[in-house]
Design a protein around this motif. Structure first.
Motif, PDB file in Angstrom:
ATOM      1  N   VAL A   2       7.445 -13.379   7.667  1.00  0.00           N
ATOM      2  CA  VAL A   2       6.827 -12.339   6.953  1.00  0.00           C
ATOM      3  C   VAL A   2       5.182 -12.764   6.904  1.00  0.00           C
ATOM      4  CG1 VAL A   2       6.459 -11.400   4.541  1.00  0.00           C
ATOM      5  CG2 VAL A   2       8.812 -12.153   5.370  1.00  0.00           C
ATOM      6  N   GLU A   3       4.418 -11.735   7.041  1.00  0.00           N
ATOM      7  CA  GLU A   3       2.963 -11.739   6.951  1.00  0.00           C
ATOM      8  C   GLU A   3       2.380 -10.659   6.241  1.00  0.00           C
ATOM      9  OE1 GLU A   3       1.266 -12.118  10.839  1.00  0.00           O
ATOM     10  OE2 GLU A   3       2.417 -13.806  11.459  1.00  0.00           O
ATOM     11  N   PHE A   4       1.261 -10.829   5.540  1.00  0.00           N
ATOM     12  CA  PHE A   4       0.452  -9.877   5.025  1.00  0.00           C
ATOM     13  C   PHE A   4       0.067  -8.733   5.924  1.00  0.00           C
ATOM     14  CE2 PHE A   4      -0.425 -13.112   1.575  1.00  0.00           C
ATOM     15  CZ  PHE A   4       0.415 -12.707   0.693  1.00  0.00           C
ATOM     16  N   SER A   5       0.206  -7.621   5.570  1.00  0.00           N
ATOM     17  CA  SER A   5      -0.319  -6.471   6.352  1.00  0.00           C
ATOM     18  C   SER A   5      -2.056  -6.628   6.329  1.00  0.00           C
ATOM     19  CB  SER A   5       0.220  -5.071   5.966  1.00  0.00           C
ATOM     20  OG  SER A   5      -0.364  -4.545   4.964  1.00  0.00           O
ATOM     21  N   PRO A   6      -2.372  -5.638   7.377  1.00  0.00           N
ATOM     22  CA  PRO A   6      -3.916  -5.234   6.814  1.00  0.00           C
ATOM     23  C   PRO A   6      -3.960  -4.361   5.499  1.00  0.00           C
ATOM     24  CG  PRO A   6      -3.352  -4.568   9.049  1.00  0.00           C
ATOM     25  CD  PRO A   6      -2.110  -5.242   8.277  1.00  0.00           C
ATOM     26  N   GLN A   7      -5.291  -4.782   4.901  1.00  0.00           N
ATOM     27  CA  GLN A   7      -5.571  -3.832   3.697  1.00  0.00           C
ATOM     28  C   GLN A   7      -6.118  -2.489   3.907  1.00  0.00           C
ATOM     29  OE1 GLN A   7      -4.602  -5.253   0.729  1.00  0.00           O
ATOM     30  NE2 GLN A   7      -3.591  -6.490   1.974  1.00  0.00           N
ATOM     31  N   GLU A   8      -5.378  -1.675   4.543  1.00  0.00           N
ATOM     32  CA  GLU A   8      -5.703  -0.290   4.614  1.00  0.00           C
ATOM     33  C   GLU A   8      -4.580   0.753   3.941  1.00  0.00           C
ATOM     34  OE1 GLU A   8      -8.337   0.458   6.191  1.00  0.00           O
ATOM     35  OE2 GLU A   8      -9.007  -1.063   7.509  1.00  0.00           O
ATOM     36  N   SER A   9      -5.127   1.169   2.997  1.00  0.00           N
ATOM     37  CA  SER A   9      -4.309   1.897   2.055  1.00  0.00           C
ATOM     38  C   SER A   9      -3.615   3.272   2.898  1.00  0.00           C
ATOM     39  CB  SER A   9      -4.531   2.339   0.620  1.00  0.00           C
ATOM     40  OG  SER A   9      -5.848   3.033   0.815  1.00  0.00           O
ATOM     41  N   ASP A  10      -4.543   3.799   3.556  1.00  0.00           N
ATOM     42  CA  ASP A  10      -4.250   5.207   3.961  1.00  0.00           C
ATOM     43  C   ASP A  10      -2.931   4.908   5.444  1.00  0.00           C
ATOM     44  OD1 ASP A  10      -5.887   3.824   5.615  1.00  0.00           O
ATOM     45  OD2 ASP A  10      -6.905   5.764   6.454  1.00  0.00           O
ATOM     46  N   ILE A  11      -2.600   3.696   5.422  1.00  0.00           N
ATOM     47  CA  ILE A  11      -1.758   3.252   6.592  1.00  0.00           C
ATOM     48  C   ILE A  11      -0.474   2.543   5.862  1.00  0.00           C
ATOM     49  CG2 ILE A  11      -1.415   2.007   8.723  1.00  0.00           C
ATOM     50  CD1 ILE A  11      -4.104   2.411   9.234  1.00  0.00           C
ATOM     51  N   TYR A  12      -1.069   1.410   4.960  1.00  0.00           N
ATOM     52  CA  TYR A  12       0.198   0.735   4.442  1.00  0.00           C
ATOM     53  C   TYR A  12       0.474   1.020   2.913  1.00  0.00           C
ATOM     54  CZ  TYR A  12      -0.135  -2.001   8.767  1.00  0.00           C
ATOM     55  OH  TYR A  12       0.156  -2.046  10.238  1.00  0.00           O
ATOM     56  N   GLY A  13      -0.267   2.042   2.297  1.00  0.00           N
ATOM     57  CA  GLY A  13      -0.018   2.167   0.947  1.00  0.00           C
ATOM     58  C   GLY A  13       1.244   2.973   0.774  1.00  0.00           C
ATOM     59  N   SER A  14       1.627   2.794  -0.549  1.00  0.00           N
ATOM     60  CA  SER A  14       2.981   3.598  -1.223  1.00  0.00           C
ATOM     61  C   SER A  14       2.342   4.605  -2.012  1.00  0.00           C
ATOM     62  CB  SER A  14       3.558   2.674  -1.834  1.00  0.00           C
ATOM     63  OG  SER A  14       3.123   2.124  -3.008  1.00  0.00           O
ATOM     64  N   PRO A  15       3.115   5.745  -1.963  1.00  0.00           N
ATOM     65  CA  PRO A  15       2.751   6.841  -2.848  1.00  0.00           C
ATOM     66  C   PRO A  15       2.004   6.598  -4.048  1.00  0.00           C
ATOM     67  CG  PRO A  15       4.904   7.234  -2.066  1.00  0.00           C
ATOM     68  CD  PRO A  15       4.471   5.854  -1.742  1.00  0.00           C
ATOM     69  N   GLY A  16       0.618   7.185  -4.431  1.00  0.00           N
ATOM     70  CA  GLY A  16      -0.106   6.503  -5.416  1.00  0.00           C
ATOM     71  C   GLY A  16       0.229   7.389  -6.622  1.00  0.00           C
ATOM     72  N   TRP A  17      -0.677   7.546  -7.539  1.00  0.00           N
ATOM     73  CA  TRP A  17      -0.559   8.349  -8.995  1.00  0.00           C
ATOM     74  C   TRP A  17      -0.317   9.753  -8.710  1.00  0.00           C
ATOM     75  CZ3 TRP A  17       0.525   3.609 -10.734  1.00  0.00           C
ATOM     76  CH2 TRP A  17      -0.165   2.518 -10.583  1.00  0.00           C
ATOM     77  N   GLN A  18      -1.456  10.454  -7.827  1.00  0.00           N
ATOM     78  CA  GLN A  18      -1.364  11.791  -7.587  1.00  0.00           C
ATOM     79  C   GLN A  18      -0.512  12.071  -6.182  1.00  0.00           C
ATOM     80  OE1 GLN A  18      -2.687  13.334  -9.891  1.00  0.00           O
ATOM     81  NE2 GLN A  18      -3.575  11.418 -10.875  1.00  0.00           N
ATOM     82  N   PRO A  19       0.017  13.224  -6.229  1.00  0.00           N
ATOM     83  CA  PRO A  19       0.896  13.731  -5.266  1.00  0.00           C
ATOM     84  C   PRO A  19      -0.151  13.614  -3.924  1.00  0.00           C
ATOM     85  CG  PRO A  19       1.061  15.227  -6.850  1.00  0.00           C
ATOM     86  CD  PRO A  19       0.005  14.127  -7.376  1.00  0.00           C
ATOM     87  N   GLY A  20       0.289  13.034  -2.845  1.00  0.00           N
ATOM     88  CA  GLY A  20      -0.259  12.951  -1.440  1.00  0.00           C
ATOM     89  C   GLY A  20      -1.367  12.004  -1.346  1.00  0.00           C
ATOM     90  N   THR A  21      -1.348  11.149  -2.417  1.00  0.00           N
ATOM     91  CA  THR A  21      -2.432   9.801  -2.267  1.00  0.00           C
ATOM     92  C   THR A  21      -1.673   8.604  -2.021  1.00  0.00           C
ATOM     93  OG1 THR A  21      -2.246   9.297  -4.673  1.00  0.00           O
ATOM     94  CG2 THR A  21      -3.985  10.994  -3.986  1.00  0.00           C
ATOM     95  N   LYS A  22      -2.182   7.848  -1.280  1.00  0.00           N
ATOM     96  CA  LYS A  22      -1.432   6.345  -1.187  1.00  0.00           C
ATOM     97  C   LYS A  22      -2.375   5.385  -1.718  1.00  0.00           C
ATOM     98  CE  LYS A  22       0.782   6.912   3.050  1.00  0.00           C
ATOM     99  NZ  LYS A  22       0.897   6.301   4.391  1.00  0.00           N
TER     100      LYS A  22
END
Lengths: 157, 728
Positions: free
Chosen positions: B101-121
């Protein structure tokens, strides 16, 4: 600045630092032995626990001047060859660490206990470990690990 | 959130992140892009892919069968380094013994999970949201990776994909007896034209899970027992210099430095950097920086907090709670005023809580290196990340988002403090001045305590009405304090059926820095609610479990936790002489009911907690032992805060400095046991990191009421306060 030679993990290190520099900064920032952690700097938390001639001490309140006379310093890096000290194995078995930051200090503190008292009671363990803080609250698993290691050491020796 | 051009995403960071060995990485397209597959040795090809497409690499497979899974969440002891990869590996049918296991890069549009608002990461490790928000993301990505492997094997063998099965990194074709390992398949990997979205169907039935729900040791623990786990504070780079700041004990006060030339003349001191609220020093060694910090002669201005005395503010808060004007509505059910007008009996009590401090064991720190031309930066930090995964450094330096590369390190504790990136910005400012030298910024423990960002102090006025049959008809909860949701979270009762409810927040402001602290408002609010319920039960002569049982009639999952904990704690069996049990329920994503057994030393006022029992419903549990560890840690942190912890402020000055004046719970004070029962469930996973901590205050106060007939209403329950209550 002055030159000091330090006997750490059975290796001789020479270091040029200002007089009075804390042993903790020497270990961590000058020698790269970063397994020993800084957390309070006033001997209240035990994160920087190392062994000085076999006794558990807090590196943050030791000055380099006072430990450069041949005293044997042992850090977590020197506790075992491959991270396989009975306590380290028990720590993995008990899945003790959470964030892990305090655990070097916890293990060094526990190792000093078992060297002097291979069969401590639960109350003796708690009393001996009381000076090492863990904010994640892993104390019960640390206790479990020490008791596990104690039994293992006693049955194999 | 900023709109980041797809083309602008840094190729360098991601090429570096995959550079370590050969094999193939599966790049799975997001937003409808076609999936891609590319050899890790083809640097040019990879760069091309990165430049062209918004792609995500979740996994790398090499021919020897080794599998690397990328974890997008911070690891602060909660276990994300294992739980998220386990979810992925489950759907991929990977052989877990071959997974790194390694950390992913810090790029939320790629590695994010669904955010507080619909359609956001978001890449934001807060609010116990990691497993909850990544569960479907990781399952789908793992299933897609498996699909690529199946597709490739089907092509290689020229058989229909539907005839293939997988298990432990192997693909089998039953009809022909053929078998191939994932590693051996690497040279034959080909990409299908499209990838199914497996959330629409095709994921494993939870009853077929092999990894999820089993006992899997955490991947990063071996490094945490031999001293090799790297935290940001451990970083050492060639030519690195050190930065410290003196911030003062009055939050927001502005400094005037009276001895700058003396400081600059000190050995090793390289620079003095004034901040609005601090004086920064850069030196060639840490000890030189700290020596200079000690002799700074600073005159501090007044600030908003000047004159503020934390322990005297409760009288003001009580008056505010009595004012006729209502505050901000947090929740309204039915008509609580009507309930009180028609009540047969009403109850009212004020509950209070002092400020508490995070006290994560690794003091705040970061390392930043700004390029000589100032146009790019490298950041090494233990952060809970944030809406900006580059932690504010691009704006600070006036450079594009993609010019900042964040190397996430293990966190020596987060608890909410590391979701505030003030320390990263401080490090960035100092590093900018020292470019291109890397700079390590360290907060001393004193800095960390005094310039902390605390859980707010509040007063809570609770009013309860009961009808002629003793049923609760109205429940009113007025929270007075600073910090909005920091004080309001957890004040709703979504699992107690009370027909008329009212929750409001009345705002105060003192200029004291505040932040989310593990479980946020749930700690104080669940204390007030649960203690109030027992005060009513006590008056009615009702058993506290029976009272809650009636209130939870419409919430079977909550009720199941109550029943289960009553069973395992032998609730109906009286405690030994001198001891008593208390109960408290908490919902924080997952649902949990806790019972503790306590005794009190009536001479010293010291409360001892002997046992804690918890029954938890967290939906599907990915790592049961880790969930238990979170319950244990959550209870211990709860005990520490409830029995001991207190930040006090006198004339705006924070009174505590270090662990000598801010006491944490120690080994000798832990309960004999903390026992957790996890209720089986196939529901979506809920967070577990913040469910245990808020149980503690209510459970102890309720046990204390049973034991002594007296009420504890002010956190923390220090021996002095306990004695006062016992005598009063």
């Amino acid at each position: 600045m002055a030159t000091y030679s330090l006997n750490i993990n059975e290796t001789l290190y020479e270091v040029d630092v200002a007089q009075g520099t804390s042993l903790l900064w020497v270990l961590r920032e000058h020698l790269g032995l970063t397994g020993t952690k800084y957390s309070c700097g006033i001997a209240q938390c035990g994160s920087c626990t190392i062994h000085l001639d076999g006794n558990p001490v807090r590196a943050c309140v030791l000055q380099v001047d006072n430990v450069a006379n041949g005293q044997k310093i042992k850090t977590i890096e020197g506790l075992s060859e491959n991270g396989d000290h009975p306590l380290q194995k028990a720590w993995v078995e008990a899945q003790a660490p959470q964030c892990g930051y305090c655990q070097s200090g916890q293990i060094m503190q526990a190792a000093a206990l078992l060297e002097k008292n291979p069969n401590p009671s639960r109350e003796e363990i708690k009393s001996h470990m009381n000076g090492v803080l863990c904010r994640c609250g892993t104390y019960l698993r640390i206790l479990e690990a020490i008791e596990m290691a104690k039994e293992q050491t006693n049955t194999t020796s | 959130m900023k709109n980041i051009s797809k083309k602008a995403i840094a190729p360098i960071g991601r090429r570096q992140f995959l550079k370590s060995s050969g094999g193939a990485a599966l790049f799975i397209g997001v937003s409808g892009l076609l999936p891609n597959l590319i050899s890790c040795t083809d640097a040019k090809g990879m760069e091309g892919q990165f430049a062209k497409h918004d792609v995500t690499a979740w996994v790398r497979i090499t021919e020897d069968g080794q599998i690397t899974i990328y974890n997008p969440a911070a690891e602060m002891g909660q276990g994300s380094m294992t739980s998220l990869p386990v979810i992925f590996a489950e759907e991929m049918d990977a052989d877990w013994s071959k997974v790194d296991v390694e950390f992913s890069p810090q790029e939320s549009d790629i590695y994010g999970s669904p955010g507080w608002q619909p359609g956001t990461k978001l890449m934001f490790t807060v609010g116990s949201r990691t497993t909850n928000s990544y569960y479907t993301v990781m399952r789908n990505a793992g299933a897609q990776a498996r699909y690529v492997l199946l597709h490739s094997a089907a092509k290689h063998w020229e058989v229909p994909l539907e005839e293939l099965t997988t298990g432990a990194s192997e693909i089998m074709h039953e009809n022909s007896g053929k078998k191939i390992s994932y590693g051996a398949l690497v040279p034959y990997l080909t990409m299908p034209e499209t990838l199914p979205d497996f959330n629409d169907g095709g994921l494993k039935d939870p009853k077929d899970f092999k990894l999820i729900g089993s006992l899997i040791p955490r991947t990063e623990i071996p490094q945490k027992v031999d001293g090799s786990a790297q935290f940001a504070i451990d970083l050492r780079l060639p030519d690195m210099v050190y930065g410290v700041l003196e911030r003062g004990a009055l939050h927001g006060a502005k400094p005037t430095l009276n001895n700058e030339s003396d400081i600059l003349a000190m050995d090793g001191v390289l620079k003095v950097v004034p901040f609005n609220y601090a004086i920064g020093i850069v030196a060639s060694t840490l000890e030189a920086a700290l020596a200079a910090k000690k002799v700074l002669d600073i005159t501090w201005s007044d600030a908003q907090a000047s004159g503020f005395n934390s322990q005297e503010i409760y009288d003001v808060y009580a008056q505010m709670a009595s004012a006729p004007e209502k505050g901000n509505t947090v929740n309204e059910v039915g008509d609580v005023d009507q309930a009180f007008r028609t009540a047969a009996k009403t109850y009212e009590a004020d509950f209070k809580n002092d400020y508490v401090y995070h006290a994560q064991m690794e003091p705040l720190n970061a390392v930043v290196q700004v390029a000589a031309d100032g146009q790019s930066a490298e950041v090494w930090v233990g952060s809970q990340q944030g809406p900006d995964t580059k932690l504010g450094i691009p704006d600070l330096l006036g450079i594009p988002h993609e010019a900042v590369n964040v190397h996430l390190q293990y966190l020596g504790g987060g608890f909410g403090r590391r979701s505030m990136n003030d320390f990263v910005l401080e490090c960035g400012r100092l590093a900018q001045q020292m470019a291109p030298k890397p700079l390590k910024l360290l907060w001393t423990r004193e800095d960390d305590v005094r310039y902390g960002a605390y859980r707010p102090l509040t007063l809570q006025r609770l009013k309860v009405s009961a009808d002629a049959q003793g049923n609760l008809s109205g429940f009113s909860h007025c929270v007075v304090g600073d910090g909005g949701n920091l004080v309001a979270s957890g004040a709703r009762n979504d699992h107690y059926t009370i027909p008329n409810q009212w929750v409001e927040w009345r705002e105060a402001s003192h200029g004291v820095r505040l932040k989310h602290w593990r479980s946020v408002g749930h700690g104080p609010n669940k204390f007030a609610i649960e203690a109030m319920l027992d005060e009513v039960a006590h008056d009615q002569g009702t058993d506290p479990v029976a009272l809650r049982s009636k209130l939870m009639a419409d919430s079977p999952r909550a009720l199941a936790t109550l029943n289960k904990v009553a069973e395992i704690s032998n609730w109906d069996t009286p405690s030994p002489e001198g001891r008593a049990k208390g109960v408290a329920f908490v919902e924080h994503g997952s649902l949990g009911t806790g019972v503790c057994e306590i005794s009190v030393n009536r001479n010293t006022g010291k409360i001892s907690v002997h046992h804690f029992w918890i029954a938890l419903d967290a939906g599907v549990v990915v790592q049961p032992d880790n969930v238990k560890a979170q319950m244990e840690g959550g209870i211990v942190m709860g005990l520490s805060s409830v029995l001991k912890e207190q930040i006090t402020i006198v004339d705006g000055q924070v009174q505590q400095r270090n662990y000598d004046s801010y006491a944490l719970l120690r080994m000798q004070e832990v309960p004999d046991s903390i026992e957790t029962i996890i209720l089986p469930s196939a529901e979506h996973p809920e967070g577990v990191g913040e469910t245990a901590t808020p149980m503690v205050a209510g459970a102890i106060a309720n046990a204390f009421l049973k034991l002594t007939g007296k009420r504890l209403r002010h956190l923390p329950f220090t021996p002095d306060r306990v004695l006062e209550v016992l005598i009063g």
